[in-house]
Design an enzyme around this catalytic site. Structure first.
Site, PDB file in Angstrom:
ATOM      1  N   ASP A   6       0.856  -1.192   0.000  1.00 28.39           N
ATOM      2  CA  ASP A   6       0.000   0.000   0.000  1.00 28.39           C
ATOM      3  C   ASP A   6       0.891   1.240   0.000  1.00 28.39           C
ATOM      4  OD1 ASP A   6      -3.138   0.803   1.389  1.00 28.39           O
ATOM      5  OD2 ASP A   6      -1.581   2.279   1.032  1.00 28.39           O
ATOM      6  N   ASP A 101      -4.053   2.335  -4.990  1.00 24.83           N
ATOM      7  CA  ASP A 101      -2.672   2.323  -4.459  1.00 24.83           C
ATOM      8  C   ASP A 101      -2.346   1.084  -3.641  1.00 24.83           C
ATOM      9  OD1 ASP A 101      -3.965   2.783  -1.999  1.00 24.83           O
ATOM     10  OD2 ASP A 101      -2.279   4.005  -1.309  1.00 24.83           O
ATOM     11  N   GLU A 102      -3.051   0.000  -3.888  1.00 24.07           N
ATOM     12  CA  GLU A 102      -2.950  -1.113  -2.950  1.00 24.07           C
ATOM     13  C   GLU A 102      -3.204  -2.442  -3.668  1.00 24.07           C
ATOM     14  OE1 GLU A 102      -5.709  -2.017   0.957  1.00 24.07           O
ATOM     15  OE2 GLU A 102      -6.297  -0.478  -0.460  1.00 24.07           O
TER      16      GLU A 102
HETATM   17  P1  TTP Z   1      -5.196   5.138   1.269  1.00 22.27           P
HETATM   18  O1  TTP Z   1      -4.199   4.086   0.920  1.00 22.27           O
HETATM   19  O2  TTP Z   1      -6.286   4.792   2.217  1.00 22.27           O
HETATM   20  O3  TTP Z   1      -4.461   6.393   1.909  1.00 22.27           O
HETATM   21  P2  TTP Z   1      -3.052   7.027   1.550  1.00 22.27           P
HETATM   22  O4  TTP Z   1      -2.306   6.207   0.549  1.00 22.27           O
HETATM   23  O5  TTP Z   1      -3.242   8.447   1.164  1.00 22.27           O
HETATM   24  O6  TTP Z   1      -2.300   7.030   2.941  1.00 22.27           O
HETATM   25  P3  TTP Z   1      -1.735   5.747   3.733  1.00 22.27           P
HETATM   26  O7  TTP Z   1      -2.038   4.533   2.907  1.00 22.27           O
HETATM   27  O8  TTP Z   1      -0.270   5.978   3.876  1.00 22.27           O
HETATM   28  O9  TTP Z   1      -2.460   5.756   5.027  1.00 22.27           O
HETATM   29  O10 TTP Z   1      -5.870   5.681  -0.052  1.00 22.27           O
HETATM   30  C1  TTP Z   1      -5.157   5.804  -1.269  1.00 22.27           C
HETATM   31  C2  TTP Z   1      -5.589   7.033  -2.004  1.00 22.27           C
HETATM   32  O11 TTP Z   1      -6.976   6.984  -2.276  1.00 22.27           O
HETATM   33  C3  TTP Z   1      -5.363   8.319  -1.241  1.00 22.27           C
HETATM   34  O12 TTP Z   1      -4.049   8.836  -1.437  1.00 22.27           O
HETATM   35  C4  TTP Z   1      -6.425   9.221  -1.782  1.00 22.27           C
HETATM   36  C5  TTP Z   1      -7.547   8.285  -2.184  1.00 22.27           C
HETATM   37  N1  TTP Z   1      -8.615   8.325  -1.173  1.00 22.27           N
HETATM   38  C6  TTP Z   1      -9.663   9.234  -1.353  1.00 22.27           C
HETATM   39  O13 TTP Z   1      -9.697   9.957  -2.350  1.00 22.27           O
HETATM   40  N2  TTP Z   1     -10.642   9.292  -0.390  1.00 22.27           N
HETATM   41  C7  TTP Z   1     -10.644   8.516   0.731  1.00 22.27           C
HETATM   42  O14 TTP Z   1     -11.549   8.630   1.585  1.00 22.27           O
HETATM   43  C8  TTP Z   1      -9.554   7.583   0.901  1.00 22.27           C
HETATM   44  C9  TTP Z   1      -9.504   6.698   2.129  1.00 22.27           C
HETATM   45  C10 TTP Z   1      -8.577   7.530  -0.073  1.00 22.27           C
HETATM   46 MG    MG Z   2      -2.125   4.157   0.759  1.00 20.83          MG
END
Ligand code: TTP
Ligand code: MG
Length: 393
Positions: A6, A101-102
């Site tokens: 992720d 992103d995962e």
């Molecule tokens: P995440 O992987 O949940 O968050 P992140 O990568 O920003 O941070 P981390 O994993 O380090 O905690 O989500 C991936 C992307 O998806 C995030 O950069 C932006 C988007 N996203 C949204 O647009 N709205 C949301 O509510 C969430 C959770 C994510």
């Molecule tokens: Mg992330």
């Protein structure tokens, strides 16, 4: 052995990569801070101020006025996402993307080629960093649930291994909300039973949990709490849903304006479905009123559809049944229960003439939109817009 990868603060990290002069500053990516949209994500610096994804952007601004507020640039993130998934597929074809992103990887059987799982994890981090200039966190564990948990425990820039003989000691002290599917309400119900940790769920009498949560939920949360999860990595799994939503600049009471917004959202969902060759079996309407109460209503369609019109028609029916009493803040349209491939019923019997015609028109409109941008073509009732801008959320 499962790996979970992720990206760290994904959108924010990409924006920082594009503007290195912002290093060290709290970065918040999302809607206009003067508007009423939400935070998409923020850098870890911004998280120290209590800012997080899905928080109203105005709240983020209150907590962190010195932050750098940037709009969403989806094309950049999609491109980086492709690069990341490409790196992952070098190690195994068993890559299951979960979101932008995962992903999960099943690396059983890759040891001969690339070394033990931890080495693979290290190489993945290195190659992603080299090719995208972005950091990620990786979890290594015997199953999906534990691998994702490992990633979360190591964030940011982590590499966390949960070995089979350390599952209980890792899980037991964690709060119950770490179990996938345990939300706020279930957590409260568990707390009322004196259950606060994952270990307590694992050891709770199953009969007692059943009485409160039913058979299926009990089975689900208790297996996970014991670290058991037999879901496979499915490289070709469809996304769960395709959706689009908007927060109005000002709460809206005019049903005509709402229907117009729903028409546009239905079009965006239809376009996204057609782009991937999906059809939706379920259409869902989301409606949030000024008091933040949110209702969702859905309906199953036979046959499943990728047509703007069919989606909009269903949404209108759902809307008519749930006419809000209070001014409306947000509307959303989602296509769920996706299926892939051609419409079997249509190929067997041939769809009626007018359905074919609508489908042809919608595909032609997609082509124009691809070339000239999403707003190039709209159904007639969207062209005139007497008042009110909309904000992306
Ligand atoms: P995440 O992987 O949940 O968050 P992140 O990568 O920003 O941070 P981390 O994993 O380090 O905690 O989500 C991936 C992307 O998806 C995030 O950069 C932006 C988007 N996203 C949204 O647009 N709205 C949301 O509510 C969430 C959770 C994510
Ligand atoms: Mg992330």
């Amino acid at each position: 052995v499962i790996l979970h990868v992720d990206m760290d603060a994904f959108y924010a990290a990409i924006e920082l990569r594009e503007r290195p002069e912002l290093a060290g500053k709290p970065i918040i990516v999302g809607a206009d801070p003067r508007g009423r949209g939400v935070v998409s994500t923020c850098s870890y610096e911004a998280r120290k101020f209590g800012v997080h994804s899905a928080m109203p952007i105005s709240e983020a601004y209150r907590r962190c006025p010195q932050g750098v507020y940037l709009p969403v640039r989806m094309e950049l993130y999609v491109a980086a996402s492709h690069q990341v998934m490409e790196v992952l597929r070098r190690f195994t074809p068993l890559v299951e993307p979960l979101s932008i992103d995962e992903a999960f990887l099943d690396v059983a059987g890759c040891e001969g080629l690339f070394g033990p799982p931890e080495t693979i994890a290290r190489r993945i981090k290195k190659e992603i960093l080299a090719e995208t200039k972005l950091s990620c966190s990786v979890g290594v564990a015997p199953n999906k649930f534990l691998a994702k948990l490992a990633t979360e425990l190591g964030k940011p820039d982590g590499l966390t291994v949960i070995a089979p003989d350390r599952i209980a000691e890792t899980l037991d002290p964690l709060p119950v909300t770490r179990v996938f599917g345990v939300g706020k309400r279930t957590a409260e119900a568990l707390a009322a039973l004196g259950i606060h940790t994952v270990g307590q769920i694992a050891r709770a009498p199953t009969e007692m949990l059943r009485a409160h949560f039913g058979d299926a939920s009990t089975q689900h949360i208790q297996s996970l709490a014991r670290g058991e999860d037999d879901r496979r990595v499915e490289p070709h799994r469809l996304p769960q849903q395709v959706g689009s939503e908007r927060t109005f600049d000002r709460d809206v009471t005019d049903a005509r304006l709402m229907r117009r917004q729903l028409l546009e959202l239905s079009g965006l969902v239809g376009m996204e479905l057609r782009r991937h060759g999906y059809r939706a079996r379920t259409v869902r309407l989301k409606l949030r009123t000024e008091d933040f109460a949110t209702i969702t209503r859905s309906r199953t369609l036979t046959p499943p559809t990728d047509s703007d019109r069919a989606i909009y028609r269903t949404i209108l029916e759902l809307f008519a049944k749930s006419l809000p009493k209070l001014p409306v803040r947000l509307l959303g349209v989602t296509g769920a229960d996706l299926v892939h491939g051609p419409d079997e019923q249509a190929t067997l019997f041939g769809p009626p003439e007018d359905v074919q015609k609508v489908a042809r028109v919608e595909r032609a409109m997609d082509k124009v939109r691809e070339k000239f941008g999403r707003t190039a073509l709209k159904p007639a009732s969207l062209v005139a817009r007497p008042r009110g801008k909309r904000s992306d959320s």
